[in-house]
Every structure is written in structure tokens, then in C-alpha cells.
Design a protein around this motif. Sequence first.
Motif, mmCIF file in Angstrom:
data_model
loop_
_atom_site.group_PDB
_atom_site.id
_atom_site.type_symbol
_atom_site.label_atom_id
_atom_site.label_comp_id
_atom_site.label_asym_id
_atom_site.label_seq_id
_atom_site.Cartn_x
_atom_site.Cartn_y
_atom_site.Cartn_z
ATOM 1 N N UNK A 1 47.789 23.703 64.536
ATOM 2 C CA UNK A 1 48.369 24.962 64.962
ATOM 3 C C UNK A 1 47.984 25.319 66.387
ATOM 4 N N UNK A 2 48.695 26.284 66.984
ATOM 5 C CA UNK A 2 48.472 26.634 68.389
ATOM 6 C C UNK A 2 47.167 27.359 68.660
ATOM 7 N N UNK A 3 46.469 27.811 67.596
ATOM 8 C CA UNK A 3 45.195 28.503 67.776
ATOM 9 C C UNK A 3 44.079 27.848 66.974
ATOM 10 N N UNK A 4 44.347 26.644 66.459
ATOM 11 C CA UNK A 4 43.338 25.903 65.701
ATOM 12 C C UNK A 4 42.314 25.268 66.641
ATOM 13 N N UNK A 5 41.146 24.968 66.092
ATOM 14 C CA UNK A 5 40.168 24.199 66.844
ATOM 15 C C UNK A 5 40.662 22.764 67.035
ATOM 16 N N UNK A 6 40.417 22.214 68.208
ATOM 17 C CA UNK A 6 40.653 20.796 68.462
ATOM 18 C C UNK A 6 39.338 20.066 68.206
ATOM 19 N N UNK B 1 65.940 23.893 70.092
ATOM 20 C CA UNK B 1 65.091 24.794 70.862
ATOM 21 C C UNK B 1 63.914 24.075 71.468
ATOM 22 N N UNK B 2 62.954 24.874 71.930
ATOM 23 C CA UNK B 2 61.805 24.372 72.689
ATOM 24 C C UNK B 2 60.504 24.870 72.085
ATOM 25 N N UNK B 3 59.456 24.083 72.247
ATOM 26 C CA UNK B 3 58.122 24.541 71.873
ATOM 27 C C UNK B 3 57.097 23.901 72.793
ATOM 28 N N UNK B 4 55.848 24.343 72.664
ATOM 29 C CA UNK B 4 54.733 23.847 73.472
ATOM 30 C C UNK B 4 53.948 22.820 72.664
ATOM 31 N N UNK B 5 53.575 21.724 73.305
ATOM 32 C CA UNK B 5 52.672 20.750 72.695
ATOM 33 C C UNK B 5 51.617 20.351 73.722
ATOM 34 N N UNK B 6 50.377 20.290 73.299
ATOM 35 C CA UNK B 6 49.299 19.741 74.121
ATOM 36 C C UNK B 6 48.977 18.358 73.564
ATOM 37 N N UNK C 1 47.437 17.197 68.613
ATOM 38 C CA UNK C 1 48.748 17.695 69.041
ATOM 39 C C UNK C 1 48.894 19.178 68.673
ATOM 40 N N UNK C 2 48.142 20.075 69.314
ATOM 41 C CA UNK C 2 48.392 21.502 69.085
ATOM 42 C C UNK C 2 49.851 21.829 69.425
ATOM 43 N N UNK C 3 50.534 22.501 68.499
ATOM 44 C CA UNK C 3 51.978 22.719 68.634
ATOM 45 C C UNK C 3 52.319 24.170 68.341
ATOM 46 N N UNK D 1 56.435 29.170 80.368
ATOM 47 C CA UNK D 1 57.178 30.421 80.513
ATOM 48 C C UNK D 1 58.254 30.558 79.441
ATOM 49 N N UNK D 2 58.227 31.678 78.739
ATOM 50 C CA UNK D 2 59.229 31.964 77.725
ATOM 51 C C UNK D 2 58.965 31.373 76.364
ATOM 52 N N UNK D 3 57.908 30.562 76.222
ATOM 53 C CA UNK D 3 57.635 29.897 74.949
ATOM 54 C C UNK D 3 56.335 30.363 74.292
ATOM 55 N N UNK D 4 55.673 31.359 74.891
ATOM 56 C CA UNK D 4 54.422 31.826 74.333
ATOM 57 C C UNK D 4 53.238 31.078 74.909
ATOM 58 N N UNK D 5 52.127 31.083 74.183
ATOM 59 C CA UNK D 5 50.884 30.477 74.681
ATOM 60 C C UNK D 5 50.048 29.981 73.524
ATOM 61 N N UNK D 6 49.202 29.001 73.824
ATOM 62 C CA UNK D 6 48.234 28.451 72.871
ATOM 63 C C UNK D 6 46.820 28.768 73.348
ATOM 64 N N UNK D 7 45.893 28.798 72.417
ATOM 65 C CA UNK D 7 44.466 28.826 72.765
ATOM 66 C C UNK D 7 43.737 27.970 71.740
ATOM 67 N N UNK D 8 43.099 26.922 72.227
ATOM 68 C CA UNK D 8 42.389 25.991 71.336
ATOM 69 C C UNK D 8 40.982 25.770 71.839
ATOM 70 N N UNK D 9 40.019 26.030 70.976
ATOM 71 C CA UNK D 9 38.628 25.735 71.273
ATOM 72 C C UNK D 9 38.322 24.306 70.846
ATOM 73 N N UNK D 10 37.465 23.630 71.594
ATOM 74 C CA UNK D 10 37.081 22.258 71.289
ATOM 75 C C UNK D 10 35.754 22.254 70.526
ATOM 76 N N UNK D 11 35.729 21.509 69.436
ATOM 77 C CA UNK D 11 34.523 21.393 68.635
ATOM 78 C C UNK D 11 34.227 19.914 68.389
ATOM 79 N N UNK D 12 32.958 19.604 68.179
ATOM 80 C CA UNK D 12 32.574 18.224 67.907
ATOM 81 C C UNK D 12 32.904 17.865 66.464
ATOM 82 N N UNK D 13 33.287 16.630 66.252
ATOM 83 C CA UNK D 13 33.521 16.151 64.878
ATOM 84 C C UNK D 13 32.201 16.109 64.135
ATOM 85 N N UNK D 14 32.235 16.563 62.912
ATOM 86 C CA UNK D 14 30.999 16.588 62.125
ATOM 87 C C UNK D 14 30.515 15.167 61.871
#
Length: 326
Positions: free
Chosen positions: A149-154, A191-196, A226-228, A313-326
Motif C-alpha cells: 500500500x501507499x502508506x505501508x512500511x517498506x 487511468x493513472x497511479x503512482x508506483x515506487x 512496489x508501493x502503489x 501531480x494530480x495523483x495524490x502522494x505516498x509516504x513509506x517508512x523503511x524498516x529492516x527485515x526481521x
Amino acid sequence: MGSSIDHAGTWALGSFSRDDQPVFPALVCRDRVLDLSANDRVGRPDSVLRLLEDWGAARAVLDTLAADAPESDWIALDGLEVAAPVAPRQIFQAGANYRTHVIDLAVKHHDPSDGRTPEQVRADAAAQMDSRLEHPPYVFTGLPSAICGPFDDVVLPAHGEKPDWELELAAVIGRPARNLDPSEALDAVAGWTIVNDLTLRELVLRRDMPELGADWLASKNAPTFLPTGPVIVPRSAAPEPADFQLTLKLNGQVMQNESAKDMIFDVARIVAHCSKVATLLPGDLVLTGSPAGNGLVHGRLLRPGDVMDAAITGLGAQRNACVAEA
């Protein structure tokens, strides 16, 4: 996430959940959503993918719902969990598709033993850009299991040494398509979306078998890479993909900030090429490449604790925090 999504047009599509209930497809109007899984007028779909499978009919109904759905049917966006807006069956990823990005990488990887200065390398790489248009775009495939998800931890894999960001504009396919001409290719885009499109840089090239080329499976498909989202904005609300501006910040510092006009192959050429290689299906994502400014060029790769803020622009925004794999 915030209490509103800054999207173009009057509505967008998204996927949400609340109170540990299953994810539901929703019509989004900035700070509120309409649960479509409970709406008879659109056939009570259980996912955004179902809407895209009948996009021609669904789009007209969604236009009407955005205008006249009863106020009591809307839910405040604030407090909902935001999932990736669609679960695609196929993901197509264009590589090396922004001029400045390709030139920067050529300079970064240059072996000075060939006698050229960095300025000469940059000039030679720039001269090659137009010649690439004589050939098809370079596209590979990704795994849907990498989506988050667009606000999930990476989650940065324990075995990864050089995790990097790559903000991209993605086209969302709205009908089955095969052998499209570029002149008609955008008609297949819903349509369009954001992917990192995150990458483990050290795994891109196989050191044991360099003649085999890039290992995109190993370098790009870790879970959460792939945050989407947050939403799908219909193409009718943003018909000119060249108008998009892509911006990614790392811990508040701008790293990527480029116009889609810097693409070598435009979106239509990429979608048309993909349709000649495979049959495009509703809900498929076609990623169009990442602009200049990735971590490899900046000399700063991702670390646990980093926060990426990505927007188009026009597609919103994501915020993803990076965490270490357990």
C-alpha cells in the motif's frame, strides 16, 4: 495518512479497509469515500479489478455516483486503511526511459580507462537518446506479490546491500488489448497511479554470469518493493501524461523532481509495445520508467528509519517508512 487525497478530476478509485474488515473498492472524492461493494448501481463489485473488467460501463455509473450519491452513503477518509488501489495480474516495467536518468547513470558507471572525460561520456550518452527511438522500448515484468500500500512500511531485505528508490508513473489498463498501434494505445488506459519501483542495485547485474544481462527478478521483487497508489485517477481527468511532474523526497530532501516530458518513449509507445509482446488485461500496470535522482547517483541508498514521500501531480502522494527485515 492525511485526511484528504489531492487527486485530479471529480473522483478517483481506491481500495480501503476499516476495523479489520476485508478490503473494499471505493469511489474517492478527496476527503470521503463511497463503498462500492455495497452499491447496487455499480453491481456491488468486490474489488477495483472487477470495475476495470467492465470499465466502459462502470465509468459512466461512477460519474453519476460522484454527483448524486446520498450524503449518508459517504464515509470519511480519515481513519480508513489505504491499500494498493488494484491487484493486477500482470506488471510491465519500462527501464531506462528518462533521458537525464540514463545520462546520469552512464556517467556514474563510466570506466575512465577508455580515455573519455565525464563531460564526453555525458555528450555521447545524450547523442544516443534519439537512436533508441528506432528500436522498441526496454520492458521487463514484475511480480504482483511485490506490491504494498501507499502508506505501508517498506521492508529492506536482510540480504540487500544497496536498496534504491525509483518513482514512476503507472498506466492502469482498462480493457483486454493486443497488437495496439501507438495512436490508439491510450484508449486502452483506464487511468493513472503512482508506483515506487524499488531496486537492490547490487543484484541488477549477475557477477557470476554477466553475459546473461540484468536479473530483474532478484533485484526488484522483494515483498513491499512496489508501493502503489493511493488511488487510480481516470484518464479523462488527466489525459496528457506528459503533463505529470514526479517528485520524491527522502527524509524531507528532494531527490527526484522531473517532468514526464523527459521520457524517451512516451506512454503510448510503451503500452503499444507491451500489447505486441503480450495480451494486456484489465487492471494490469504498465510502469513507464523513473526520472533522474535515484540514490545510486546521489550516493545515498535507503536505510532503516528513512521515510520516502513520493507524489505525482494530480495523483495524490505516498509516504513509506523503511524498516529492516526481521
